[in-house]
Design a protein around this motif. Structure first.
Motif: not given
Length: 640
Positions: A76-80, A61-66, A68-70, A28-42
């Protein structure tokens, strides 16, 4: 290469039933961070995956990270990350989301086949609602790439059901309409069966019925209409169903008095060489100057096109010659022209003239010189005045017969009104339709006439209507005028388009509704639609030519005429084409004399022409079936 890892994925990691409190807090903390700042969220999501690689929320987390990469434009990072989710958690609750996202990425690279292999394992029931719509779009696009039209239509239908945005629904509807229009008949029946009762099944079955009727496949048309009738229909679909059922009925009972069958019933190959391959000479006698100059020019253009002497490659020109004479609209000049052509020795038949007066005069001259005259008049007695006259024009009687037949037998209309101009044209048509309607068991319940030069039709219309309901006795009560009593379901107006248009508008103003309008070939003009608009929607009329007819014969004629003259052909051009072509056919069959040509003409049976199917009896009287055209959604459309 990342997607290829799916083929040889590692053994899935063991999963626990649910996340620990620590795992939930970290996620939940990682997702909240991503909403504020995509780079820090990644960064935080990547760290979470390192710490909780086997956790219950690792696939989330893997889907959320993909994603963010998109958003950071790093596909390519999203696909990984998506490949890692499917490798480590193939049965996780977010694995199907990962499959959809990965398949979209692979398809975007142009590898549709690999995208399909990834997507086909998606479990749609495990997707969230918004993700399910994404999956439907993916499957629709992949089906299109694979050439599976029925599957694409199915997925578009599901996508429409899952879409909430009105603008998006409109766009999807356009896609569905285009997809349906592109499907052949067999794919339509397959798609209809696959859709069941889901939209757009009705549109699919109606399109299938339309194509089946056009192709002469009655059994498929019957089945398709029966399937459509079982479904919930919108107003437009209900109207289309009724129209197609009427067409089916017309083809099942192609009556119409003595009229030949519709063109769609007759093989469009006459079975002989085309007239343009014949040799000899045809005379054309027309009022090329004077009031009928434009009509005559159209007839001449049609005749020249049939003969092949205009608009063709000179190297391939035939031996058929056309000798033209202008009558100026004068009967004596018409007679002189026919006499002169007949005395030449090489002219074996004459096409024309147009008016009854010219035909009467020219018929005597034709008998003197022994040359058949293919007269383009509508008057029924023309062929009886001279042994050499073959009347080729469409008669008013035939128009009335076919109109009444369609109205009564195909549409089930039983109570008719007639609103007619008080001139020779209107009175004759009034009498002819009355006879034709009653011969089919229907009734004429109201008749009203108007002056031929009238511009206000309020009173003639009022005479057709029953008394209005009484107004309230208290004049202080403001109420709209009560509607009139309309005691008929069809209204016949035998007049030209420029009179029919204001009449139709005044019918609307007089609150006359629920009535089918019908009329003769004088209605066939684009200005009728331009002036009357929706007031004539649903109306139908006869015509000596139908450019919207599905026959390849007519399509080819329209294309050739347009190429030769840079204009669309008129009914007069179609008549000239058929008349010259029919004479040329006799020459192509080996006719050597004028007598041979006449013998061939009066033996004509069910000749398929662009102006309709023609049969000519031994007296030289032609029976031509007019086309039926309906005004549908602001367009003129064939009823065949």
């Amino acid at each position: 290469m990342a997607a290829a890892l799916l083929v040889s994925c590692a053994v899935p990691r063991p999963r626990v039933l649910g996340p620990s409190d620590a795992e939930r807090r970290a996620y939940d903390g990682a997702i909240a961070t991503a909403r504020r700042d995509a780079s820090q969220g990644r960064t935080r999501l990547a760290a979470f995956l390192e710490q909780y690689a086997d956790g219950s929320l690792a696939d989330d987390a893997g889907v959320a990270l993909a994603r963010l990469e998109l958003r950071a434009n790093r596909p390519q990072e999203a696909e990984r990350w998506l490949v890692r989710v499917l490798r480590d958690h193939p049965k996780g609750d977010r694995a199907d989301t990962a499959r959809v996202e990965l398949a979209k990425l692979v398809a975007a690279r142009g590898d549709g086949e690999r995208a399909w292999r990834i997507a086909r394992d998606v479990r749609l029931s495990l997707l969230r609602d918004d993700e399910r719509a994404d999956a439907y779009r993916l499957f629709a696009d992949l089906a299109k790439q694979r050439g599976d039209a029925a599957a694409r239509l199915d997925w578009l239908a599901r996508l429409r059901s899952a879409t909430r945005s009105p603008d998006a629904v409109v766009a999807i509807d356009r896609e569905i309409a285009d997809a349906i229009a592109a499907l052949p008949l067999d794919a339509l029946t397959s798609a209809g069966a696959r859709l069941g009762r889901r939209a757009p099944a009705a549109s699919v079955w109606l399109r299938a019925a339309d194509l089946a009727l056009r192709g002469g496949d009655r059994d498929t048309a019957v089945r398709a209409l029966a399937e459509a009738e079982k479904l919930s229909l919108g107003d437009a679909e209900a109207q289309q169903l009724a129209r197609l059922q009427a067409q089916l009925a017309m083809r099942t009972q192609p009556a119409g008095g003595d009229a030949p069958p519709p063109l769609s019933y007759v093989a469009t190959d006459p079975g002989v060489a085309p007239a343009s391959q014949a040799s000899g000479a045809i005379g054309v006698v027309l009022p090329l100057s004077g009031p009928l100059a434009k009509v005559s020019e159209d007839v001449l253009r049609g005749a020249l096109l049939a003969s092949g002497v205009f608009g063709a490659d000179p190297a391939s020109a035939s031996g058929l010659r056309v000798v033209v004479r202008d009558t100026g609209g004068k009967p004596d000049r018409a007679a002189a022209a026919v006499r002169e052509l007949g005395q030449r020795g090489d002219v074996l038949a004459v096409v024309g003239p147009l008016t009854k007066e010219e035909v009467d005069a020219a018929g005597g001259a034709a008998q003197e010189v022994g040359v058949p005259l293919l007269a383009l008049t509508r008057h029924e007695n023309a062929a009886r005045e001279s042994a050499e006259v073959v009347r080729f024009g469409l008669t008013r009687r035939m128009e009335a017969e076919v109109l009444a037949d369609h109205a009564v037998r195909a549409l089930g209309l039983l109570r008719f009104a007639i609103l007619y101009p008080k001139d020779e044209y209107g009175r004759e048509f009034e009498s002819l339709l009355w006879q034709a309607v009653e011969a089919r068991g229907a009734r004429v319940v109201a008749v009203s006439g108007y002056a031929p030069n009238a511009t206000d039709f309020t009173k003639p219309i009022a005479r057709l209507l029953g008394p209005q309901a009484e107004r309230p006795a208290d004049p202080s009560i403001a109420t709209p005028p009560p509607p009139p009593l309309v005691d008929f379901d069809a209204l016949f107006i035998p007049d030209a388009h420029d009179k029919v248009a204001p009449i139709a508008l005044q019918l609307v103003a007089s609150q006359v509704s629920g009535v089918r309008l019908l009329g003769p070939s004088g209605w066939h003009h684009p200005d009728l639609l331009r002036i009357a608009g929706t007031a004539v929607d649903g109306a139908f009329f006869t015509s000596g030519f139908d450019p919207t007819h599905p026959s390849s014969l007519i399509r080819e004629f329209v294309d050739q005429y347009q190429a030769a003259y840079g204009a669309a052909p008129s009914p007069f051009a179609a008549q000239g084409f058929d008349a010259a072509n029919l004479v040329g056919v006799q020459l192509a069959r080996g006719a050597q004399t004028a007598g041979d040509v006449r013998s061939g003409l009066v033996a004509t049976q069910l000749y398929p022409g662009v102006s309709g199917v023609t049969t000519i009896d031994a007296t030289g009287d032609a029976r031509k079936r007019p086309f039926l055209i309906e005004i549908r959604a602001g367009q003129m459309a064939s009823l065949e």
